[in-house]
Design a protein around this motif. Structure first.
Motif, PDB file in Angstrom:
ATOM      1  N   ARG A  44      32.924  11.828   9.651  1.00 47.36           N
ATOM      2  CA  ARG A  44      33.788  11.015  10.513  1.00 47.36           C
ATOM      3  C   ARG A  44      35.257  11.388  10.467  1.00 47.36           C
ATOM      4  N   LEU A  45      35.688  12.047   9.390  1.00 47.11           N
ATOM      5  CA  LEU A  45      37.106  12.402   9.300  1.00 47.11           C
ATOM      6  C   LEU A  45      37.317  13.908   9.190  1.00 47.11           C
ATOM      7  N   VAL A  46      36.741  14.549   8.185  1.00 49.63           N
ATOM      8  CA  VAL A  46      37.072  15.947   7.913  1.00 49.63           C
ATOM      9  C   VAL A  46      36.641  16.868   9.047  1.00 49.63           C
ATOM     10  N   VAL A  47      35.370  16.823   9.445  1.00 56.89           N
ATOM     11  CA  VAL A  47      34.899  17.727  10.495  1.00 56.89           C
ATOM     12  C   VAL A  47      35.645  17.481  11.812  1.00 56.89           C
ATOM     13  N   PRO A  48      35.785  16.232  12.280  1.00 53.40           N
ATOM     14  CA  PRO A  48      36.583  16.032  13.494  1.00 53.40           C
ATOM     15  C   PRO A  48      38.038  16.492  13.325  1.00 53.40           C
ATOM     16  N   GLY A  97      30.366  21.344  -5.626  1.00 56.87           N
ATOM     17  CA  GLY A  97      30.495  22.430  -6.592  1.00 56.87           C
ATOM     18  C   GLY A  97      31.599  23.408  -6.264  1.00 56.87           C
ATOM     19  N   ALA A  98      32.530  22.976  -5.441  1.00 59.91           N
ATOM     20  CA  ALA A  98      33.673  23.808  -5.056  1.00 59.91           C
ATOM     21  C   ALA A  98      34.843  22.874  -4.751  1.00 59.91           C
ATOM     22  N   PRO A  99      36.056  23.352  -4.914  1.00 59.75           N
ATOM     23  CA  PRO A  99      37.204  22.505  -4.572  1.00 59.75           C
ATOM     24  C   PRO A  99      37.236  22.208  -3.067  1.00 59.75           C
ATOM     25  N   PHE A 100      37.744  21.030  -2.728  1.00 61.77           N
ATOM     26  CA  PHE A 100      37.893  20.670  -1.317  1.00 61.77           C
ATOM     27  C   PHE A 100      39.062  21.449  -0.733  1.00 61.77           C
ATOM     28  N   VAL A 104      37.809  25.268   8.049  1.00 62.91           N
ATOM     29  CA  VAL A 104      36.458  25.474   8.541  1.00 62.91           C
ATOM     30  C   VAL A 104      35.790  26.471   7.595  1.00 62.91           C
ATOM     31  N   ASN A 105      34.763  25.994   6.907  1.00 60.73           N
ATOM     32  CA  ASN A 105      33.996  26.867   6.016  1.00 60.73           C
ATOM     33  C   ASN A 105      32.588  26.301   5.870  1.00 60.73           C
ATOM     34  N   GLU A 106      31.718  27.060   5.239  1.00 63.02           N
ATOM     35  CA  GLU A 106      30.313  26.644   5.117  1.00 63.02           C
ATOM     36  C   GLU A 106      30.178  25.331   4.362  1.00 63.02           C
ATOM     37  N   ASN A 107      30.958  25.139   3.310  1.00 66.23           N
ATOM     38  CA  ASN A 107      30.864  23.901   2.545  1.00 66.23           C
ATOM     39  C   ASN A 107      31.189  22.681   3.387  1.00 66.23           C
ATOM     40  N   ASN A 108      32.145  22.804   4.264  1.00 67.07           N
ATOM     41  CA  ASN A 108      32.586  21.654   5.056  1.00 67.07           C
ATOM     42  C   ASN A 108      31.716  21.395   6.279  1.00 67.07           C
ATOM     43  N   PHE A 109      30.962  22.366   6.714  1.00 61.96           N
ATOM     44  CA  PHE A 109      30.158  22.174   7.912  1.00 61.96           C
ATOM     45  C   PHE A 109      28.660  22.210   7.622  1.00 61.96           C
ATOM     46  N   GLU A 110      28.150  23.328   7.145  1.00 60.70           N
ATOM     47  CA  GLU A 110      26.711  23.489   6.981  1.00 60.70           C
ATOM     48  C   GLU A 110      26.104  22.488   6.005  1.00 60.70           C
ATOM     49  N   ARG A 111      26.792  22.156   4.955  1.00 57.58           N
ATOM     50  CA  ARG A 111      26.240  21.231   3.965  1.00 57.58           C
ATOM     51  C   ARG A 111      26.192  19.791   4.451  1.00 57.58           C
ATOM     52  N   PHE A 112      26.849  19.498   5.568  1.00 55.65           N
ATOM     53  CA  PHE A 112      26.914  18.127   6.074  1.00 55.65           C
ATOM     54  C   PHE A 112      26.383  17.994   7.493  1.00 55.65           C
ATOM     55  N   ASP A 113      25.744  19.039   8.012  1.00 56.13           N
ATOM     56  CA  ASP A 113      25.220  19.017   9.378  1.00 56.13           C
ATOM     57  C   ASP A 113      23.803  18.444   9.366  1.00 56.13           C
TER      58      ASP A 113
END
Length: 176
Positions: A44-48, A97-100, A104-113
């Motif tokens: 609701r916040l990071v991806v948008p 398992g990684a710093p925030f 746009v990266n795999e951690n922020n998109f693929e892990r939450f899709d």
């Protein structure tokens, strides 16, 4: 535009979205609070935000606002220390398992899709969230069709795909 057209046609406009307070009550017994909070913040916040949905506003400023408005007020059980960006960063590090990093990266998109399958914990949470919201929408449509011979529904493409079979059954039932 929909509100204007509804008013012009004399047709009531209803919001089919699930109130956050209801979704939280339905989801919290099923998943750990920390997993839900991280998923919801990402969805609701990071991806948008990364897709420029909030313009050029600083992330830190938005974060402080949305935690209160989107979580605390609707009843998500966050202690005071859990409402800070530092807590979110710590939670992200622990769960991903990684710093925030606000990019746009795999951690922020693929892990939450929610559309991703396999062993994807946050994707599963996303699918459960959509199922809860879809079930509320279906019950509201069912109720609306008790009073009207037709309804117009707008929602995101993921919901349309998931709901199509149920919508066909609902409409067939109402036609009998």
């Amino acid at each position: 535009m929909l509100k204007y057209l509804s008013d012009q046609a004399g047709v009531p406009l209803r919001n089919g979205d699930t109130p956050d307070s209801l979704e939280f009550r339905l989801m919290l017994p099923r998943y750990p609070k920390d997993d839900l909070f991280l998923y919801y913040m990402m969805e609701r916040l990071v991806v948008p935000y990364l897709n420029k949905a909030y313009g050029e506003r600083p992330f830190e400023e938005l974060y402080a606002r949305v935690v209160d408005a989107w979580f605390v007020k609707p009843g998500f059980p966050l202690r005071t220390e859990e409402q800070h960006l530092a807590y979110f960063r710590q939670l992200y590090q622990e769960k991903v398992g990684a710093p925030f990093v606000l990019e746009v990266n795999e951690n922020n998109f693929e892990r939450f899709d929610y559309a991703n399958g396999g062993d994807c914990r946050f994707c599963e949470i996303g699918r459960s969230s959509k199922m809860v919201r879809d079930s509320v929408l279906l019950s509201r449509l069912d109720e609306a069709l008790d009073h009207h011979d037709r309804v117009l529904v707008t929602f995101g493409h993921g919901h349309a795909l998931a709901l199509e079979p149920a919508l066909r059954q609902l409409i067939a039932k109402k036609r009998r």
